[in-house]
Design a protein around this motif. Structure first.
Motif, PDB file in Angstrom:
ATOM      1  N   TYR A   7      -1.823  -6.073  13.223  1.00  0.00           N
ATOM      2  CA  TYR A   7      -0.415  -5.678  13.120  1.00  0.00           C
ATOM      3  C   TYR A   7       0.210  -6.238  11.846  1.00  0.00           C
ATOM      4  O   TYR A   7       0.906  -5.523  11.122  1.00  0.00           O
ATOM      5  N   ARG A   8      -0.009  -7.523  11.570  1.00  0.00           N
ATOM      6  CA  ARG A   8       0.605  -8.156  10.408  1.00  0.00           C
ATOM      7  C   ARG A   8       0.165  -7.488   9.110  1.00  0.00           C
ATOM      8  O   ARG A   8       0.984  -7.221   8.238  1.00  0.00           O
ATOM      9  N   VAL A   9      -1.129  -7.225   8.980  1.00  0.00           N
ATOM     10  CA  VAL A   9      -1.641  -6.583   7.758  1.00  0.00           C
ATOM     11  C   VAL A   9      -1.015  -5.210   7.585  1.00  0.00           C
ATOM     12  O   VAL A   9      -0.521  -4.863   6.503  1.00  0.00           O
ATOM     13  N   MET A  10      -1.009  -4.416   8.649  1.00  0.00           N
ATOM     14  CA  MET A  10      -0.468  -3.064   8.527  1.00  0.00           C
ATOM     15  C   MET A  10       1.044  -3.073   8.335  1.00  0.00           C
ATOM     16  O   MET A  10       1.591  -2.191   7.665  1.00  0.00           O
ATOM     17  N   ALA A  11       1.733  -4.070   8.871  1.00  0.00           N
ATOM     18  CA  ALA A  11       3.185  -4.152   8.651  1.00  0.00           C
ATOM     19  C   ALA A  11       3.472  -4.340   7.164  1.00  0.00           C
ATOM     20  O   ALA A  11       4.347  -3.671   6.603  1.00  0.00           O
TER      21      ALA A  11
END
Length: 108
Positions: free
Chosen positions: A9-13
């Motif tokens: 999630y963090r990377v894609m955010a």
């Protein structure tokens, strides 16, 4: 919930947020200064946003978020700069739920 769910999630955010800013700049250049083309940038952002939605939904379902919070997180991917403020808050809350427990050894 596993750490990799939060990491995805963090990377894609952040990736989606950066591409949204690139896309916004391209739109301003195209319509404000009548230069450039936005076709490739918009397609890349669209694909990345779909991946972001899948990963955010995965995190939200594993964290058992209410539907309103999930919509709030998904909307952050649509507003320039919003993901840079929403992601740290979501990560702090989700980090408390992360467990990296090793599987228990099998009894003989």
């Amino acid at each position: 919930m596993k750490q990799n769910v939060l990491t995805r999630y963090r990377v894609m955010a952040y990736v989606t947020a950066v591409w949204l800013l690139v896309f916004t700049a391209a739109i301003i250049a195209k319509y404000g200064f009548e230069t450039g083309d936005t076709m490739l940038i918009s397609q890349i952002h669209g694909v990345l946003f779909i991946v972001y939605v899948v990963f955010a939904f995965d995190l939200g379902s594993k964290a058992k978020w209410p539907f309103g919070k999930l919509l709030w997180v998904l909307a952050a991917g649509c507003i320039p700069f919003a993901s840079f403020f929403v992601e740290p808050k979501v990560s702090r809350e989700a980090r408390a739920m992360v467990t990296d427990a090793a599987p228990a050894p099998a009894k003989a």
